[in-house]
Design a protein around this motif. Structure first.
Motif, PDB file in Angstrom:
ATOM      1  N   ASP A  76       0.893  -1.262   0.028  1.00  0.00           N
ATOM      2  CA  ASP A  76      -0.061   0.113   0.076  1.00  0.00           C
ATOM      3  C   ASP A  76       0.995   1.235   0.000  1.00  0.00           C
ATOM      4  O   ASP A  76       0.452   2.258  -0.633  1.00  0.00           O
ATOM      5  CB  ASP A  76      -0.810  -0.057   1.157  1.00  0.00           C
ATOM      6  CG  ASP A  76      -2.272  -0.866   1.169  1.00  0.00           C
ATOM      7  OD1 ASP A  76      -2.470  -1.324   0.009  1.00  0.00           O
ATOM      8  OD2 ASP A  76      -2.681  -1.498   2.008  1.00  0.00           O
ATOM      9  N   SER A 178       0.321  -6.379   0.161  1.00  0.00           N
ATOM     10  CA  SER A 178      -0.820  -5.609   0.553  1.00  0.00           C
ATOM     11  C   SER A 178      -2.043  -5.551  -0.326  1.00  0.00           C
ATOM     12  O   SER A 178      -3.115  -5.727  -0.182  1.00  0.00           O
ATOM     13  CB  SER A 178      -0.368  -4.249   0.960  1.00  0.00           C
ATOM     14  OG  SER A 178       0.317  -4.554   2.080  1.00  0.00           O
ATOM     15  N   HIS A 182      -5.794  -7.018   0.670  1.00  0.00           N
ATOM     16  CA  HIS A 182      -7.158  -6.508   0.552  1.00  0.00           C
ATOM     17  C   HIS A 182      -8.265  -7.088   0.167  1.00  0.00           C
ATOM     18  O   HIS A 182      -9.460  -6.972   0.632  1.00  0.00           O
ATOM     19  CB  HIS A 182      -7.234  -5.127  -0.172  1.00  0.00           C
ATOM     20  CG  HIS A 182      -6.449  -4.029   0.751  1.00  0.00           C
ATOM     21  ND1 HIS A 182      -7.052  -3.305   1.632  1.00  0.00           N
ATOM     22  CD2 HIS A 182      -5.041  -3.365   0.537  1.00  0.00           C
ATOM     23  CE1 HIS A 182      -6.205  -2.387   2.272  1.00  0.00           C
ATOM     24  NE2 HIS A 182      -4.993  -2.436   1.640  1.00  0.00           N
ATOM     25  N   LYS A 183      -8.022  -8.036  -0.924  1.00  0.00           N
ATOM     26  CA  LYS A 183      -8.987  -9.016  -1.441  1.00  0.00           C
ATOM     27  C   LYS A 183      -9.428 -10.103  -0.478  1.00  0.00           C
ATOM     28  O   LYS A 183     -10.672 -10.395  -0.568  1.00  0.00           O
ATOM     29  CB  LYS A 183      -8.500  -9.572  -2.719  1.00  0.00           C
ATOM     30  CG  LYS A 183      -7.964  -8.437  -3.912  1.00  0.00           C
ATOM     31  CD  LYS A 183      -7.591  -9.092  -5.086  1.00  0.00           C
ATOM     32  CE  LYS A 183      -7.338  -8.075  -6.448  1.00  0.00           C
ATOM     33  NZ  LYS A 183      -6.789  -8.800  -7.274  1.00  0.00           N
ATOM     34  N   ALA A 188     -10.771  -4.066   5.356  1.00  0.00           N
ATOM     35  CA  ALA A 188      -9.966  -2.852   5.483  1.00  0.00           C
ATOM     36  C   ALA A 188      -9.898  -1.974   4.128  1.00  0.00           C
ATOM     37  O   ALA A 188      -9.071  -1.107   3.972  1.00  0.00           O
ATOM     38  CB  ALA A 188      -8.574  -3.285   5.361  1.00  0.00           C
ATOM     39  N   GLU A 189     -11.023  -1.902   3.691  1.00  0.00           N
ATOM     40  CA  GLU A 189     -11.137  -1.029   2.564  1.00  0.00           C
ATOM     41  C   GLU A 189     -10.964   0.617   3.051  1.00  0.00           C
ATOM     42  O   GLU A 189     -11.612   0.621   3.896  1.00  0.00           O
ATOM     43  CB  GLU A 189     -12.461  -1.216   2.059  1.00  0.00           C
ATOM     44  CG  GLU A 189     -13.023  -0.399   0.601  1.00  0.00           C
ATOM     45  CD  GLU A 189     -14.467  -0.563   0.065  1.00  0.00           C
ATOM     46  OE1 GLU A 189     -14.704  -0.144  -0.859  1.00  0.00           O
ATOM     47  OE2 GLU A 189     -15.146  -1.379   0.577  1.00  0.00           O
ATOM     48  N   SER A 192      -4.634   1.863   4.447  1.00  0.00           N
ATOM     49  CA  SER A 192      -3.434   1.434   3.998  1.00  0.00           C
ATOM     50  C   SER A 192      -2.711   0.641   5.265  1.00  0.00           C
ATOM     51  O   SER A 192      -2.649   1.120   6.195  1.00  0.00           O
ATOM     52  CB  SER A 192      -2.457   2.738   3.779  1.00  0.00           C
ATOM     53  OG  SER A 192      -3.043   3.324   2.575  1.00  0.00           O
TER      54      SER A 192
END
Length: 226
Positions: A76, A178, A182-183, A188-189, A192
């Motif tokens: 990120d 990272s 996220h996927k 954690a949308e 960072s």
């Protein structure tokens, strides 16, 4: 409970854990203390994602896959390369540690599956830790403030965990994935990831957890100005 001076000197990064789970109540207790870390302007900008059980297995599978396929880093927050003298210091440490572990395991007759896996794979498997903590900041926050706050928060977590007989290890390699993380962790949308930390009960028999540590002497990094 040990005094703060002892905790500061004897805290170490743990790179092999026992499989025992860590109770949620204990994790919450650690975070209850860690939240008193200082932060820029008292903004308290750090978010913590506690990953365990099925979600943790998904993360480990992702990291192992990335390690095996040597997927290019996609953090990120991109990091600048270290200057050569720091790269040399890190390379020397890694070699010294690997040599120590290899010598200890030969002495103990540990071979094959009983021996330590390659460093990259050990990190991908999060050293067998039952808990992964991901410290993050709002992606709209200034990166320098977010990184400062997360670093201070992480230090408090490490000390609070040690006070309870638990170990931690701060990882950079985990966050090279990272974008993929996220996927797997859609919670954690908009955040960072800044620091990853393993958490669990240290394996006292693991040679890597007994590696003799050292630090620079005070005069090597301090300048007094009167």
């Amino acid at each position: 409970m040990e005094d703060i001076s002892t905790a500061l000197r004897e805290r170490r990064c743990i790179r092999r854990y026992r499989p025992d789970p860590v109770a949620r109540e204990l994790i919450e207790e650690i975070l209850e203390e860690a939240r008193w870390a200082p932060s820029a302007g008292n903004t308290q900008s750090t978010y913590v994602y506690v990953v365990t059980d099925a979600a943790l297995e998904k993360v480990k599978a992702l990291l192992v896959d990335h390690a095996e396929r040597e997927v290019p880093p996609a953090p990120d927050i991109p990091s600048a390369p270290m200057p050569p003298y720091l790269q040399a210091r890190m390379a020397a440490l890694f070699k010294e540690r690997a040599d120590y572990v290899a010598d200890e395991e030969r002495r103990l007759g540990l071979t094959g599956e009983k021996a330590s896996p390659p460093a990259a794979m050990a990190m991908a498997r999060l050293f067998g830790a039952p808990v992964l903590l991901l410290l993050a900041a709002d992606e709209q926050n200034a990166r320098d403030y977010g990184c400062l706050d997360a670093g201070l928060f992480a230090a408090n977590i490490a000390l609070a965990a040690r006070a309870r007989g638990l170990g931690t290890c701060l990882l950079v390699s985990t966050l090279r994935a990272s974008v993929a993380l996220h996927k797997v962790l859609p919670h954690a949308e908009g955040k960072s990831f800044i620091i990853a930390m393993t958490l669990g009960i240290p394996d006292p028999d693991a040679a890597i957890n007994r590696f003799p540590r050292n630090r620079l002497a005070v005069e090597e990094f301090t300048t007094f100005i009167a």
